[in-house]
Write a protein that holds these residues in place. Structure first.
Motif, mmCIF file in Angstrom:
data_model
loop_
_atom_site.group_PDB
_atom_site.id
_atom_site.type_symbol
_atom_site.label_atom_id
_atom_site.label_comp_id
_atom_site.label_asym_id
_atom_site.label_seq_id
_atom_site.Cartn_x
_atom_site.Cartn_y
_atom_site.Cartn_z
ATOM 1 N N SER A 193 0.812 -1.228 0.000
ATOM 2 C CA SER A 193 0.000 0.000 0.000
ATOM 3 C C SER A 193 0.840 1.270 0.000
ATOM 4 C CB SER A 193 -0.934 0.000 1.212
ATOM 5 O OG SER A 193 -0.194 0.027 2.427
ATOM 6 N N SER A 194 2.147 1.152 0.266
ATOM 7 C CA SER A 194 3.073 2.287 0.261
ATOM 8 C C SER A 194 2.532 3.501 1.028
ATOM 9 C CB SER A 194 3.384 2.713 -1.182
ATOM 10 O OG SER A 194 3.926 1.646 -1.918
ATOM 11 N N PRO A 195 2.264 3.336 2.336
ATOM 12 C CA PRO A 195 1.722 4.458 3.116
ATOM 13 C C PRO A 195 2.771 5.542 3.354
ATOM 14 C CG PRO A 195 2.250 2.637 4.566
ATOM 15 C CD PRO A 195 2.509 2.142 3.169
ATOM 16 N N PHE A 272 0.194 -3.909 16.230
ATOM 17 C CA PHE A 272 0.708 -3.858 14.860
ATOM 18 C C PHE A 272 -0.367 -4.258 13.858
ATOM 19 C CE2 PHE A 272 2.193 -6.596 11.376
ATOM 20 C CZ PHE A 272 2.871 -5.653 10.609
ATOM 21 N N ILE A 273 -1.103 -5.325 14.145
ATOM 22 C CA ILE A 273 -2.106 -5.815 13.202
ATOM 23 C C ILE A 273 -3.272 -4.831 13.076
ATOM 24 C CG2 ILE A 273 -3.828 -7.626 12.819
ATOM 25 C CD1 ILE A 273 -1.774 -9.608 13.961
ATOM 26 N N ASN A 274 -3.774 -4.331 14.209
ATOM 27 C CA ASN A 274 -4.869 -3.357 14.148
ATOM 28 C C ASN A 274 -4.437 -2.072 13.445
ATOM 29 O OD1 ASN A 274 -7.106 -4.689 15.383
ATOM 30 N ND2 ASN A 274 -6.124 -4.466 17.367
ATOM 31 N N ALA A 275 -3.217 -1.619 13.762
ATOM 32 C CA ALA A 275 -2.704 -0.422 13.094
ATOM 33 C C ALA A 275 -2.527 -0.675 11.599
ATOM 34 C CB ALA A 275 -1.379 0.008 13.718
ATOM 35 N N ALA A 276 -2.061 -1.889 11.248
ATOM 36 C CA ALA A 276 -1.860 -2.224 9.834
ATOM 37 C C ALA A 276 -3.176 -2.210 9.077
ATOM 38 C CB ALA A 276 -1.194 -3.595 9.708
ATOM 39 N N ILE A 277 -4.256 -2.717 9.695
ATOM 40 C CA ILE A 277 -5.568 -2.698 9.038
ATOM 41 C C ILE A 277 -5.974 -1.260 8.733
ATOM 42 C CG2 ILE A 277 -8.024 -3.223 9.308
ATOM 43 C CD1 ILE A 277 -7.207 -5.566 11.120
ATOM 44 N N LEU A 278 -5.827 -0.375 9.731
ATOM 45 C CA LEU A 278 -6.206 1.025 9.533
ATOM 46 C C LEU A 278 -5.300 1.706 8.514
ATOM 47 C CD1 LEU A 278 -7.499 3.487 12.148
ATOM 48 C CD2 LEU A 278 -5.630 4.232 10.664
ATOM 49 N N ILE A 279 -3.993 1.428 8.578
ATOM 50 C CA ILE A 279 -3.050 2.062 7.655
ATOM 51 C C ILE A 279 -3.320 1.634 6.215
ATOM 52 C CG2 ILE A 279 -0.616 2.145 6.963
ATOM 53 C CD1 ILE A 279 0.062 1.965 9.992
ATOM 54 N N VAL A 280 -3.561 0.332 6.014
ATOM 55 C CA VAL A 280 -3.871 -0.162 4.664
ATOM 56 C C VAL A 280 -5.165 0.483 4.162
ATOM 57 C CG1 VAL A 280 -4.558 -2.192 3.330
ATOM 58 C CG2 VAL A 280 -2.616 -2.332 4.908
ATOM 59 N N ALA A 281 -6.171 0.598 5.042
ATOM 60 C CA ALA A 281 -7.432 1.229 4.656
ATOM 61 C C ALA A 281 -7.215 2.701 4.300
ATOM 62 C CB ALA A 281 -8.453 1.095 5.787
ATOM 63 N N ALA A 282 -6.381 3.377 5.090
ATOM 64 C CA ALA A 282 -6.108 4.794 4.818
ATOM 65 C C ALA A 282 -5.370 4.966 3.493
ATOM 66 C CB ALA A 282 -5.295 5.390 5.963
ATOM 67 N N ALA A 283 -4.341 4.127 3.274
ATOM 68 C CA ALA A 283 -3.527 4.251 2.067
ATOM 69 C C ALA A 283 -4.302 3.828 0.816
ATOM 70 C CB ALA A 283 -2.259 3.412 2.210
ATOM 71 N N ALA A 284 -5.131 2.789 0.956
ATOM 72 C CA ALA A 284 -5.835 2.259 -0.211
ATOM 73 C C ALA A 284 -7.138 2.999 -0.498
ATOM 74 C CB ALA A 284 -6.121 0.772 -0.010
ATOM 75 N N PHE A 285 -7.884 3.356 0.548
ATOM 76 C CA PHE A 285 -9.228 3.898 0.351
ATOM 77 C C PHE A 285 -9.308 5.411 0.584
ATOM 78 C CE2 PHE A 285 -10.133 -0.522 2.130
ATOM 79 C CZ PHE A 285 -10.057 -1.104 0.876
ATOM 80 N N ARG A 287 -6.935 7.636 0.602
ATOM 81 C CA ARG A 287 -6.076 8.350 -0.349
ATOM 82 C C ARG A 287 -6.685 8.393 -1.745
ATOM 83 N NH1 ARG A 287 -0.049 6.283 -0.249
ATOM 84 N NH2 ARG A 287 -1.012 4.487 -1.261
ATOM 85 N N THR A 288 -7.531 7.406 -2.074
ATOM 86 C CA THR A 288 -8.116 7.346 -3.421
ATOM 87 C C THR A 288 -9.571 7.825 -3.451
ATOM 88 O OG1 THR A 288 -8.739 5.021 -3.050
ATOM 89 C CG2 THR A 288 -6.615 5.449 -4.116
ATOM 90 N N GLY A 289 -10.049 8.368 -2.334
ATOM 91 C CA GLY A 289 -11.397 8.928 -2.305
ATOM 92 C C GLY A 289 -12.505 7.954 -1.990
ATOM 93 N N HIS A 290 -12.174 6.704 -1.642
ATOM 94 C CA HIS A 290 -13.189 5.713 -1.266
ATOM 95 C C HIS A 290 -13.450 5.809 0.243
ATOM 96 C CE1 HIS A 290 -11.631 4.135 -5.094
ATOM 97 N NE2 HIS A 290 -12.830 3.581 -5.250
ATOM 98 N N HIS A 291 -14.061 6.899 0.670
ATOM 99 C CA HIS A 291 -14.220 7.169 2.102
ATOM 100 C C HIS A 291 -15.373 6.404 2.739
ATOM 101 C CE1 HIS A 291 -12.158 11.352 1.400
ATOM 102 N NE2 HIS A 291 -11.346 10.327 1.202
ATOM 103 N N ASP A 292 -16.194 5.777 1.934
ATOM 104 C CA ASP A 292 -17.384 5.113 2.480
ATOM 105 C C ASP A 292 -17.194 3.614 2.694
ATOM 106 O OD1 ASP A 292 -17.161 4.588 -0.190
ATOM 107 O OD2 ASP A 292 -19.305 4.752 -0.633
ATOM 108 N N VAL A 293 -15.969 3.127 2.606
ATOM 109 C CA VAL A 293 -15.722 1.692 2.800
ATOM 110 C C VAL A 293 -15.794 1.365 4.288
ATOM 111 C CG1 VAL A 293 -14.065 -0.186 2.572
ATOM 112 C CG2 VAL A 293 -14.316 1.491 0.732
ATOM 113 N N PRO A 305 -7.676 -4.184 -6.886
ATOM 114 C CA PRO A 305 -7.665 -3.183 -7.968
ATOM 115 C C PRO A 305 -6.962 -1.887 -7.591
ATOM 116 C CG PRO A 305 -9.852 -4.143 -7.711
ATOM 117 C CD PRO A 305 -9.037 -4.612 -6.551
ATOM 118 N N ILE A 306 -7.163 -1.410 -6.366
ATOM 119 C CA ILE A 306 -6.580 -0.135 -5.958
ATOM 120 C C ILE A 306 -5.073 -0.246 -5.765
ATOM 121 C CG2 ILE A 306 -6.465 1.561 -4.076
ATOM 122 C CD1 ILE A 306 -9.458 1.237 -3.744
ATOM 123 N N LEU A 307 -4.642 -1.341 -5.111
ATOM 124 C CA LEU A 307 -3.208 -1.497 -4.843
ATOM 125 C C LEU A 307 -2.452 -2.021 -6.064
ATOM 126 C CD1 LEU A 307 -3.195 -3.017 -1.220
ATOM 127 C CD2 LEU A 307 -2.967 -0.624 -1.918
ATOM 128 N N GLY A 308 -3.168 -2.564 -7.034
ATOM 129 C CA GLY A 308 -2.495 -3.145 -8.192
ATOM 130 C C GLY A 308 -1.704 -4.386 -7.829
#
Length: 442
Positions: A193-195, A272-285, A287-293, A305-308
């Motif tokens: 996700s390259s946060p 680490f795992i809980n933070a990783a879930i939030l960080i991946v969501a922040a970086a993937a969703f 950052r790309t405008g998918h705020h309603d996930v 699709p978002i992370l390629g």
């Protein structure tokens, strides 16, 4: 210090709940690392409850809607969890009683049944989250309908029975292996996700937005309220007694030190795992405008699709299945500990598991059958509200017991730690009441 030998010598929970004899501890002349490793395990069993589907839902929503800002809420909840689990270990090691037995022993008799009933509700609610998580994971991985996945989840009782035949260390090894799988899955997604590292560090700092933004405050309360699981306190106070440490003052002092390190390190993994879930969501969703996930299935559908990265969604679903399976083991033990501690009643593991899982499966079948699987997310939120309602009934007696000189003797908490513990109680109870009030009004 012989005052501490009589309660533990009875081993009230060890002789019935654990499948094999106590785990041996190397002698005092052994290298410290060998002794520490003998105590490693219970903390990881407890850490399972800090990364269940309820946590996933709040972490995903927080990251998608507010970016990295709510990392502070995850950090705060983890700090409070470390403190409460250390208190739980202290109670079990010093008194030889788990929290359920302590409530039966040292609280008025009229409180026994209400406390047992609320605790059973919490275990069923937690099992409900496991059912939903497992069913969703099976749907994402294999295309099973939610109803079929829900029915399949009932048969995990056979997995629990098999593991218990192999002994307590096998249980711990199984749980730790699945925790490792979850960590690896999210570690890979974190890299993919390259946060923004700077934004992550900033997110761990408190922000005024947590107070001024009511929507953010609500999600933050949800993260804290869904983190500390009531049954974990009962479970941990029993699991720490599975070690064959010396039931003397010095033996308990050493056991308490290693048990605290064990749970602290394990809960750091959960952080680490809980933070990783939030960080991946922040970086993937975010950052790309998918705020309603907010739904787990939506996150799975969008990740690759978002992370390629083609495997991102698969890794996400594998981690979810591992989390649900892990909770099966600890949920079974917690249920048995609570029933024995409060009622002195013991059922066979398979019967206990089928009763609890059956009560958890029923609402899923009803809701999905009548309203469709779109309402599963709302049912998951409901399970977290039930857990929030029960939490005060676990943490208030726990802090009362470990603050009592009559019960704990020389191991009674120092005055500063008593103050810190009651502050934690006040924060958690206050946040859970706020979450409950908002949920009911909403």
């Amino acid at each position: 210090m012989d005052h501490y030998t009589h309660p533990a010598s009875q081993h009230p929970s060890v002789s019935t709940v654990y499948p094999k004899n106590l785990v041996s501890v190397p002698g005092r002349a052994s290298f410290w690392l060998r002794r520490f490793l003998a105590f490693v395990g219970p903390g990881y069993m407890v850490a399972v409850g800090y990364m269940d589907p309820g946590n996933w839902a709040t972490d995903l929503q927080g990251g998608a809607e507010f970016g990295y800002t709510l990392l502070f809420a995850i950090l705060l909840s983890n700090i409070m969890a470390v403190i409460l689990q250390a208190l739980s270990a202290r109670l079990g090691i010093v008194t030889g009683h788990d929290l359920a037995q302590a409530c039966r022993e040292w609280l008025p008799g009229w409180l026994r049944m209400p406390l047992w009933f609320t605790c059973e509700l919490a275990i069923i609610a937690c099992d409900l989250a496991e059912v939903i998580g497992t069913a969703v994971a099976l749907q994402l991985l294999f295309g099973f309908p939610i109803l079929l996945g829900t029915v399949i989840s009932v048969f995990d009782v056979f997995l629990v029975l098999l593991l218990m035949r192999w002994g307590f260390r096998a249980l711990e090894a199984f749980v730790m292996t699945l925790l490792g799988i979850i960590a690896v899955c999210f570690g890979i997604q974190l890299v993919a996700s390259s946060p923004e590292v700077g934004e992550i560090l900033k997110g761990f700092l408190p922000s005024s937005q947590l107070i001024t933004n009511s929507d953010m405050l609500y999600v933050a309360i949800g993260i804290v309220g869904a983190t500390v699981m009531p049954h974990n306190l009962y479970l941990h106070s029993s699991l720490v007694q599975s070690r064959d440490y010396e039931r003397t003052y010095d033996g308990r002092k050493e056991a308490l030190r290693w048990a605290t390190w064990d749970s602290t390190i394990a809960l750091t993994l959960a952080l680490f795992i809980n933070a990783a879930i939030l960080i991946v969501a922040a970086a993937a969703f975010y950052r790309t405008g998918h705020h309603d996930v907010a739904e787990i299935s939506d996150a799975w559908r969008l990740l690759s699709p978002i992370l390629g990265f083609g495997l991102a969604s698969t890794l996400f679903a594998v981690a979810l299945l591992a989390a649900g399976t892990n909770s099966t083991v600890t949920g079974t033990l917690a249920g048995q500990i609570v029933m024995e501690g409060f009622l002195h009643l013991r059922l066979p593991y398979w019967a206990r598991r089928l009763v609890t899982r059956g009560l958890a499966v029923l609402p899923v079948l009803i809701i999905v059958g009548f309203y469709g699987q779109g309402k599963v997310g709302a049912l998951l939120v409901f399970s977290q509200i039930v857990l929030s309602m029960q939490l005060p009934f676990a943490i208030i007696p726990l802090v009362m017991f470990v603050s009592s000189r009559k019960i704990m003797g020389a191991f009674r908490l120092s005055r500063p730690w008593i103050i810190v513990s009651w502050v934690v109680v006040a924060i958690i109870v206050g946040l859970n009441l706020k979450l409950l009030n908002d949920a009911v009004i909403g």
